[in-house]
Design an enzyme around this catalytic site. Structure first.
Site, short mmCIF file in Angstrom:
data_model
loop_
_atom_site.label_atom_id
_atom_site.label_comp_id
_atom_site.label_asym_id
_atom_site.label_seq_id
_atom_site.Cartn_x
_atom_site.Cartn_y
_atom_site.Cartn_z
N HIS A 301 0.85 -1.19 0.00
CA HIS A 301 0.00 0.00 0.00
C HIS A 301 0.89 1.24 0.00
O HIS A 301 1.48 1.59 -1.01
CB HIS A 301 -0.93 -0.05 1.22
CG HIS A 301 -2.07 0.93 1.18
ND1 HIS A 301 -2.33 1.75 0.10
CD2 HIS A 301 -3.01 1.25 2.11
CE1 HIS A 301 -3.38 2.49 0.37
NE2 HIS A 301 -3.82 2.21 1.58
N HIS A 340 -2.16 -2.32 -10.73
CA HIS A 340 -2.95 -1.76 -9.64
C HIS A 340 -4.12 -2.68 -9.37
O HIS A 340 -4.64 -3.33 -10.28
CB HIS A 340 -3.45 -0.35 -10.00
CG HIS A 340 -3.95 0.43 -8.83
ND1 HIS A 340 -5.24 0.32 -8.35
CD2 HIS A 340 -3.33 1.34 -8.03
CE1 HIS A 340 -5.39 1.12 -7.31
NE2 HIS A 340 -4.26 1.75 -7.10
N ASP A 396 2.82 5.27 -8.04
CA ASP A 396 4.01 5.06 -7.21
C ASP A 396 5.29 5.03 -8.03
O ASP A 396 6.37 5.33 -7.51
CB ASP A 396 3.88 3.75 -6.42
CG ASP A 396 2.68 3.76 -5.49
OD1 ASP A 396 2.58 4.70 -4.69
OD2 ASP A 396 1.86 2.84 -5.58
#
Length: 495
Positions: A301, A340, A396
């Site tokens: 996460h 994802h 990310d």
């Protein structure tokens, strides 16, 4: 949602319902469909006598259960906050595309939108920003709290603990002390109490994060300044060392604000779900936010952008990318920053972050890992293995490079995720507190597959159960523990 009814198979025009035939009993049930969803409780009425030899633990007579490991297709709440279409790569806050907000809005304006449902007027925004910034100052006792951590404590551990610590300062915010309907009444007094905690949590989150940062740097803490923006204040508190008229770089300030905005909410992700699960017990919001922070800490996460940088460092240079790609295919290496849980195409936030990265690099210079990142990006996007699995770059992949270029240490990356996500957590928590019908504590069901009823066996009659997962692990002891275990002393035999 309505209850199911038993009936014969419907005929004629399409209906907003689902017809289910239970082949165990031959009964047919009609379940209402509302907003393309059905109630899981509808299946509880589908009972059946237990078959001969069937386990009583299946609880067949008590109704059918819905099994959904990892909540892959279970809706636990009705929400008006964030919409995601993973197949189309769409992210909207309260209906507004994330691309428009990132270009035209600010983090605090978007925070107002997420929490209260509409974009604020200039006066509403001034008031909200003033309250948030006014509540950013910490009690002097908090300095002792942060100094109690080791110099090398992970900043996310400090931040998680600090949010929980905040709850001890505000007894008026605790439903255990003020009554369990403190936040669920919906009247003026209840809403004022709720909003005060929202101001505090958003305002103090940057201060707590900055304090965690300065503990690691061995520096004194900085009182939040006046006259700076939310992210400007954050950068000031982290970096000010007594310089006169210190002002953070406006490009970095703006970049951080954009990153905060796009990280503010992402529907019912793991940490948001944790906040709601915890909040459903009607605990104080500080404890609920601390729980969310702990959930965000995990590498699946909030720790993902840190994992991206560590991955790029391990690759080293662009010429090593092909070998790394092959190792990923063989499952010898882990690919971070691609794919994802929700998005099956490109993460819409990744395009915003990529543009922001270009602006930051103009000021800081290009990160040494950028060429490696680009080589990995290009190789993965052209490789059938990744295309077939829909492993496109996510937010990310690029955000870690920006944070690194801005000079943040790797273990601070999750903190830079947690601070803005406080806004989304609070928006969902507030919505749940005010939902129609009140708050029901979240208590998922399980499918029990363990042993049936068995009788207790005296110790001398037991047969040892062996196996790696069935017995406690043996650990190596060293230092004082090893010496103590070898020593003799009174009543040693009882240990």
């Amino acid at each position: 949602m309505g209850r199911p009814t038993t009936s014969s198979l419907p005929e004629g025009a399409p209906q907003d319902s689902l017809t289910v035939r239970d082949n165990r009993t031959g009964k047919v049930y009609t379940i209402p469909i509302e907003d393309n969803a059905i109630s899981a409780m509808a299946f509880k009425s589908m009972t059946s006598p237990r078959k001969p030899g069937e386990r009583e633990e299946n609880e067949t007579e008590k109704g059918l259960r819905v099994q959904d490991k990892g909540f892959l297709n279970t809706a636990v709440i009705r929400s008006e906050i964030t919409y995601i279409d993973g197949e189309a790569g769409v992210l909207r806050y309260r209906g507004y595309p994330i691309e428009q907000l990132a270009l035209k809005s600010s983090h605090l304006e978007t925070a107002y939108l997420l929490i209260y449902g509409s974009l604020p007027t200039k006066e509403q925004h001034r008031f909200f920003e003033s309250e948030v910034m006014r509540h950013s100052v910490m009690h002097a006792d908090s300095e002792g709290f942060f100094r109690s951590f080791r110099y090398d404590a992970h900043p996310m551990s400090m931040l998680t603990s600090a949010f929980a610590m905040l709850g001890s300062y505000y007894s008026e915010a605790n439903p255990s002390l003020q009554g369990q309907r403190l936040y669920t009444k919906g009247d003026a007094a209840s809403l004022a109490t709720m909003d005060r905690q929202i101001y505090r949590l958003i305002g103090k989150s940057i201060t707590l994060a900055a304090m965690a940062y300065r503990v690691r740097q061995g520096r004194n803490f900085v009182t939040p300044p006046t006259g700076l923006s939310y992210t400007g204040s954050f950068l000031y508190q982290m970096d000010h060392l007594g310089e006169e008229n210190y002002t953070p770089n406006p490009v970095l300030e703006k970049a951080l604000d954009v990153l905060f905005l796009i990280h503010a909410d992402h529907e019912l992700n793991a940490s948001c779900t944790t906040v709601l699960q915890t909040g459903s017990s009607l605990v104080d919001p500080y404890s609920a936010i601390a729980a969310g922070c702990a959930s965000l800490y995990g590498p699946l996460h909030g720790g993902a952008n840190e994992a991206v940088i560590r991955m790029l460092i391990s690759i080293g240079s662009p010429e090593n990318v092909p070998a790394f790609i092959e190792a990923v295919k063989k499952r010898e290496k882990t690919l971070s920053g691609f794919g994802h849980r929700v998005y099956k195409t490109s993460d819409p936030r990744s395009f915003i972050v990529r543009k922001t990265a270009d602006e930051v690099f103009k000021v800081t210079g290009k990160d040494a890992l950028l060429e490696t990142a680009m080589a990995l990006h290009d190789a993965a996007m052209k490789d059938e293995y990744f295309i077939k699995r829909k492993l496109a770059p996510n937010v990310d992949f690029w955000s870690g490079l920006i944070y690194r270029a801005m000079g943040f240490p790797l273990d601070f990356f999750p903190v830079l995720f947690a601070v803005p996500r406080v806004v989304g957590w609070l928006a969902h928590w507030r919505q749940m507190m005010l939902q129609e019908g009140g708050v029901k504590i979240w208590r998922p069901r399980q499918v029990y597959v363990g042993s049936g009823k068995r009788d207790y066996v005296p110790a001398e009659e037991r047969v040892a159960v062996e196996g790696l997962r069935q017995t406690p692990s043996k650990v190596e002891h060293g230092g004082i523990t090893k010496r103590t275990m070898l020593a003799t002393f009174k009543e040693r035999s009882k240990l």
